[in-house]
Design a protein around this motif. Sequence first.
Motif: not given
Length: 340
Positions: A38-40, A327, A35-36, A70
Motif C-alpha cells: 500500500e505504501e508503494l 517496486e 502494508v508495504a 491498511t
Amino acid sequence: MKKIGFLSFGHWANHPAYSTRTASDTLLQSIDLAVAAEELGLDGAYFRVHHFAAQLASPFPLLSAIGAKTSKIEIGTGVIDMRYENPLYMVEDAGAADLISGGRLQLGISRGSPEQVIDGWRYFGYEPAEGETDADMGRRKALEFLDKLNGVGFAQPNPNPMFPNPPGLLRVEPYAQGLRERIWWGAGTNATAVWAAENGMYLQSSTLKMDESGKPFHVQQAEQIRQYKEAWKKAGHQREPRVSVSRSIFALVSEQDFYYFGKDGNKGDQIGMIEPGKRAIFGRSYAAEPGKLVAQLAQDEAIQEADTILLTIPNTLGVAYNVHILEAILKHIAPGLGWR
C-alpha cells in the motif's frame, strides 16, 4: 491504466533458504507485505487458498488483519475453493472482513482444482448431492453464497428469542453492503467464464486454463476474456465488468534478481494434465531486463484485455525482497506499458 496487485500462495517450510519457516512467519509477513505494498502505491493484496498444505488456507483472519492495518489497498483472494465452504458461515466471515476493511474486500472464489488429498472436501463434511459432481457442488455453493450476500431475510425467527428480532425473516449478520458486487470467479474454461458473467461475478483468470484450442496461452486467455465481456454485456448488468490476470513477472535490475530468476526468462508455455483426461496449458513466466521485459509484455494479448494484473510473488524470499520485486515493476515496467 491498470490496477496492479500481488498474489501470494503463502508457502512456508523449515528450509534454510526460506524467510517463512512457519505458518506464523507466513501470516505475519503477509500482513507486513500488504502494508508495504500500500505504501508503494500498489492497488491490491491477494492470497491463494490451499487446504492440507503448508500454505495459506483460512483467508478471513488474514484479510481482516490486513484490513485493520491498511486503508486503501484492495484485499482479496485468488481463489477460495467453494467445495470446502459452508456458504452461510462464509457470508458471516466475509461480511466481517469487509466491514473491518471499510468495503475493500475483492473476494475470488471458484469450484476448485485438484488438491493435496483425494476429495479433501469430504474431510470437511461435504458430499455432492445425488447426480452432482464435486464441480457442480462447488458452483451450487457459490450461487448460494451469492444469494445470501444480498442480505434478504430467509430464516424463520424464533417466537421466543433471546434478543428482540426485527420484523420478518432473518438474514445472517453482519451484512456488508456492496460486497455481492465485489465477488470474482476463477474460471479455468471459456464456458465457466461465461457462467461467471451471467451470474454477475468479475473474472479472475490465472496462469493456468484448460487447453481448448492448442493456441498459445495468452491468446486462449484473451479469447476467454472477450467471451466473458460479451456475456456480461448480454446479461445486461448495470456496472462495468472487471477482469484480472495473474503473471509471474520479474524485472532483472540487480545481481540478486539474475541469481534467482535469470534462467527463467526463456521458458515458454507448458502443457500438463491436472486431472485424468483433462489437458491444461500453463502460461510462461517473464524474467528479463526492463527494456526487453516491456517489449515481451506488450505482446501478451490477455494482459491487454484485463484491467487488473496480479503479480505472483515468491513469498518465501521475505518481505524486503518482495517489496523490491514490486517496486521494480512499478518503476521500470508499468510506465513503459501505460499501466501507470
